[in-house]
Design a protein around this motif. Structure first.
Motif, PDB file in Angstrom:
ATOM      1  N   CYS A  55      41.912  40.392  30.946  1.00 40.35           N
ATOM      2  CA  CYS A  55      41.759  40.546  32.507  1.00 40.35           C
ATOM      3  C   CYS A  55      42.662  39.434  33.000  1.00 40.35           C
ATOM      4  CB  CYS A  55      40.269  39.878  32.839  1.00 40.35           C
ATOM      5  SG  CYS A  55      39.767  39.661  34.677  1.00 40.35           S
ATOM      6  N   VAL A  56      42.897  38.353  32.619  1.00 44.44           N
ATOM      7  CA  VAL A  56      43.974  37.361  32.968  1.00 44.44           C
ATOM      8  C   VAL A  56      45.319  38.017  33.147  1.00 44.44           C
ATOM      9  CG1 VAL A  56      45.374  35.106  32.417  1.00 44.44           C
ATOM     10  CG2 VAL A  56      42.717  35.194  32.208  1.00 44.44           C
ATOM     11  N   TRP A  57      45.543  38.482  32.042  1.00 42.23           N
ATOM     12  CA  TRP A  57      46.790  39.184  32.063  1.00 42.23           C
ATOM     13  C   TRP A  57      47.007  40.222  33.350  1.00 42.23           C
ATOM     14  CZ3 TRP A  57      51.754  39.025  30.917  1.00 42.23           C
ATOM     15  CH2 TRP A  57      52.515  40.226  30.811  1.00 42.23           C
ATOM     16  N   ASP A  58      45.896  41.132  33.544  1.00 41.83           N
ATOM     17  CA  ASP A  58      46.133  42.115  34.438  1.00 41.83           C
ATOM     18  C   ASP A  58      46.512  41.353  35.792  1.00 41.83           C
ATOM     19  OD1 ASP A  58      45.542  44.203  32.516  1.00 41.83           O
ATOM     20  OD2 ASP A  58      43.492  44.505  33.013  1.00 41.83           O
ATOM     21  N   ILE A  59      45.446  40.443  36.075  1.00 41.27           N
ATOM     22  CA  ILE A  59      45.853  39.558  37.353  1.00 41.27           C
ATOM     23  C   ILE A  59      47.106  39.107  37.348  1.00 41.27           C
ATOM     24  CG2 ILE A  59      44.857  37.860  38.657  1.00 41.27           C
ATOM     25  CD1 ILE A  59      42.092  38.265  37.493  1.00 41.27           C
TER      26      ILE A  59
ATOM     27  N   SER B 252      35.516  38.966  34.539  1.00 39.53           N
ATOM     28  CA  SER B 252      35.321  38.786  32.904  1.00 39.53           C
ATOM     29  C   SER B 252      34.479  37.693  32.592  1.00 39.53           C
ATOM     30  CB  SER B 252      36.701  38.703  32.235  1.00 39.53           C
ATOM     31  OG  SER B 252      37.224  37.106  32.577  1.00 39.53           O
ATOM     32  N   GLY B 253      34.168  36.599  33.358  1.00 42.52           N
ATOM     33  CA  GLY B 253      33.371  35.587  33.090  1.00 42.52           C
ATOM     34  C   GLY B 253      33.858  34.598  32.336  1.00 42.52           C
ATOM     35  N   ILE B 254      35.283  34.570  32.279  1.00 46.15           N
ATOM     36  CA  ILE B 254      36.055  33.267  31.911  1.00 46.15           C
ATOM     37  C   ILE B 254      35.707  31.938  32.945  1.00 46.15           C
ATOM     38  CG2 ILE B 254      38.131  33.999  33.182  1.00 46.15           C
ATOM     39  CD1 ILE B 254      39.762  32.912  30.602  1.00 46.15           C
ATOM     40  N   ASN B 255      35.783  31.014  32.194  1.00 43.02           N
ATOM     41  CA  ASN B 255      35.517  29.797  32.790  1.00 43.02           C
ATOM     42  C   ASN B 255      36.866  29.530  33.606  1.00 43.02           C
ATOM     43  OD1 ASN B 255      36.620  26.715  32.771  1.00 43.02           O
ATOM     44  ND2 ASN B 255      33.995  26.648  32.726  1.00 43.02           N
ATOM     45  N   GLN B 256      36.605  29.021  34.991  1.00 45.27           N
ATOM     46  CA  GLN B 256      37.700  28.956  36.028  1.00 45.27           C
ATOM     47  C   GLN B 256      38.806  28.009  35.228  1.00 45.27           C
ATOM     48  OE1 GLN B 256      37.190  28.680  40.130  1.00 45.27           O
ATOM     49  NE2 GLN B 256      35.120  29.761  39.955  1.00 45.27           N
ATOM     50  N   GLY B 257      38.290  26.979  34.528  1.00 49.09           N
ATOM     51  CA  GLY B 257      39.402  25.810  34.079  1.00 49.09           C
ATOM     52  C   GLY B 257      40.108  26.469  33.024  1.00 49.09           C
ATOM     53  N   SER B 258      39.466  27.342  32.274  1.00 48.39           N
ATOM     54  CA  SER B 258      40.438  27.965  31.155  1.00 48.39           C
ATOM     55  C   SER B 258      41.268  29.143  31.567  1.00 48.39           C
ATOM     56  CB  SER B 258      39.323  28.696  30.046  1.00 48.39           C
ATOM     57  OG  SER B 258      38.312  27.749  29.389  1.00 48.39           O
ATOM     58  N   ALA B 259      40.682  29.529  32.686  1.00 50.93           N
ATOM     59  CA  ALA B 259      41.548  30.865  33.412  1.00 50.93           C
ATOM     60  C   ALA B 259      42.907  30.001  34.035  1.00 50.93           C
ATOM     61  CB  ALA B 259      40.951  31.486  34.438  1.00 50.93           C
ATOM     62  N   HIS B 260      42.675  28.827  34.616  1.00 47.64           N
ATOM     63  CA  HIS B 260      43.879  27.919  35.247  1.00 47.64           C
ATOM     64  C   HIS B 260      44.795  27.731  34.106  1.00 47.64           C
ATOM     65  CE1 HIS B 260      45.950  25.438  37.667  1.00 47.64           C
ATOM     66  NE2 HIS B 260      46.060  24.744  36.843  1.00 47.64           N
ATOM     67  N   ILE B 261      44.390  27.242  32.859  1.00 49.60           N
ATOM     68  CA  ILE B 261      45.312  26.950  31.667  1.00 49.60           C
ATOM     69  C   ILE B 261      46.191  28.236  31.225  1.00 49.60           C
ATOM     70  CG2 ILE B 261      45.416  26.331  29.442  1.00 49.60           C
ATOM     71  CD1 ILE B 261      42.974  24.386  30.073  1.00 49.60           C
TER      72      ILE B 261
ATOM     73  N   PRO C 157      43.792  28.982  43.960  1.00 47.33           N
ATOM     74  CA  PRO C 157      42.790  29.282  42.843  1.00 47.33           C
ATOM     75  C   PRO C 157      42.233  30.538  42.818  1.00 47.33           C
ATOM     76  CG  PRO C 157      41.665  27.927  44.484  1.00 47.33           C
ATOM     77  CD  PRO C 157      43.129  28.164  44.856  1.00 47.33           C
ATOM     78  N   TYR C 158      42.630  31.232  43.680  1.00 49.52           N
ATOM     79  CA  TYR C 158      42.132  32.643  43.964  1.00 49.52           C
ATOM     80  C   TYR C 158      42.153  33.481  42.471  1.00 49.52           C
ATOM     81  CZ  TYR C 158      42.086  37.615  45.197  1.00 49.52           C
ATOM     82  OH  TYR C 158      41.737  39.001  45.101  1.00 49.52           O
ATOM     83  N   SER C 159      43.275  33.158  41.791  1.00 49.80           N
ATOM     84  CA  SER C 159      43.384  34.129  40.538  1.00 49.80           C
ATOM     85  C   SER C 159      42.076  33.572  39.468  1.00 49.80           C
ATOM     86  CB  SER C 159      44.907  33.826  40.017  1.00 49.80           C
ATOM     87  OG  SER C 159      45.726  34.320  40.749  1.00 49.80           O
ATOM     88  N   GLU C 160      41.999  32.210  39.362  1.00 48.99           N
ATOM     89  CA  GLU C 160      41.060  32.080  38.471  1.00 48.99           C
ATOM     90  C   GLU C 160      39.840  32.399  38.926  1.00 48.99           C
ATOM     91  OE1 GLU C 160      43.250  30.123  39.819  1.00 48.99           O
ATOM     92  OE2 GLU C 160      43.747  28.099  38.880  1.00 48.99           O
ATOM     93  N   GLN C 161      39.279  32.333  40.405  1.00 53.98           N
ATOM     94  CA  GLN C 161      38.137  33.031  40.778  1.00 53.98           C
ATOM     95  C   GLN C 161      37.872  34.465  40.468  1.00 53.98           C
ATOM     96  OE1 GLN C 161      38.351  31.681  44.750  1.00 53.98           O
ATOM     97  NE2 GLN C 161      37.785  29.453  44.473  1.00 53.98           N
TER      98      GLN C 161
END
Length: 203
Positions: A91-95, A119-128, A109-113
């Motif tokens: 999901c992170v890759w697609d975005i 996908s339910g990924i934590n926004q902090g983890s998504a940011h990393i 932070p739009y992408s993390e949200q």
């Protein structure tokens, strides 16, 4: 001012903790810092009620005295939902790829949200993860890490789905990152894996 502390930690406990933290894209140093800041802010341990605080102190003393098996002491706040799954990774890759194709950069932070909602990924983890990917294709060194299997997957995506220069930059980024990771005990094993991956030329 930074103070250096030498901590004596059980090898088995440390190894298990590192495995869990790696899934959350954290290292021990960051984790300890987060815990101490929260302890200071809350003036207590949030997952312990006042009625059980003294009881827990007694249990900790008993643990130290009797060297109870570490399996009996489990982290109370991390659960399976905190782990980065293949669905979250993709999901992170697609975005990331969608935004790269449009404007060559990530919209924080739009992408993390969006990743969190999809996908339910934590926004902090998504940011990393987004930051790690962004640094890869820019050829900039990373100070954080992601799951090694996810790194291999992303390298394959970069190689097959993005312009050729992005993959070249990714190798440059990893090469630059290795010395930094090796300076930190909790990241050293990750650095070695990356170094072996690059030298094997199996990417």
């Amino acid at each position: 001012m930074v103070k250096s502390l030498n901590l004596l930690l059980d090898v088995e406990i440390t190894t298990k903790a590192q495995d869990i933290l790696e899934d959350a894209c954290l290292d021990l140093q960051t984790f300890f810092t987060m815990c101490m800041k929260k302890l200071i802010k809350e003036q207590g341990i949030s997952f312990l009620s006042n009625s059980t605080f003294n009881e827990s102190r007694e249990q900790a003393a008993e643990f130290k005295a009797s060297e109870t098996k570490p399996e009996l002491f489990k982290r109370p706040f991390m659960n399976e939902k905190n782990k980065i799954t293949p669905v979250m990774r993709d999901c992170v890759w697609d975005i990331f790829k969608e935004q790269f194709d449009v404007n060559k950069k990530i919209n924080y932070p739009y992408s993390e949200q969006v990743a969190n909602l999809k996908s339910g990924i934590n926004q902090g983890s998504a940011h990393i993860y987004f930051l790690f990917l962004n640094n890869l294709i820019a050829g900039v060194h990373n100070t954080r890490i992601i799951k090694f299997d996810d790194l291999i997957c992303y390298l394959n995506y970069i190689k097959t789905q993005l312009p050729e220069y992005c993959f070249r930059n990714a190798i440059i980024s990893l090469t630059k990152s290795i010395p930094y990771w090796k300076q930190h005990t909790t990241l050293y094993s990750f650095a070695e894996k990356v170094e072996m991956l690059i030298s094997s030329k199996n990417i």
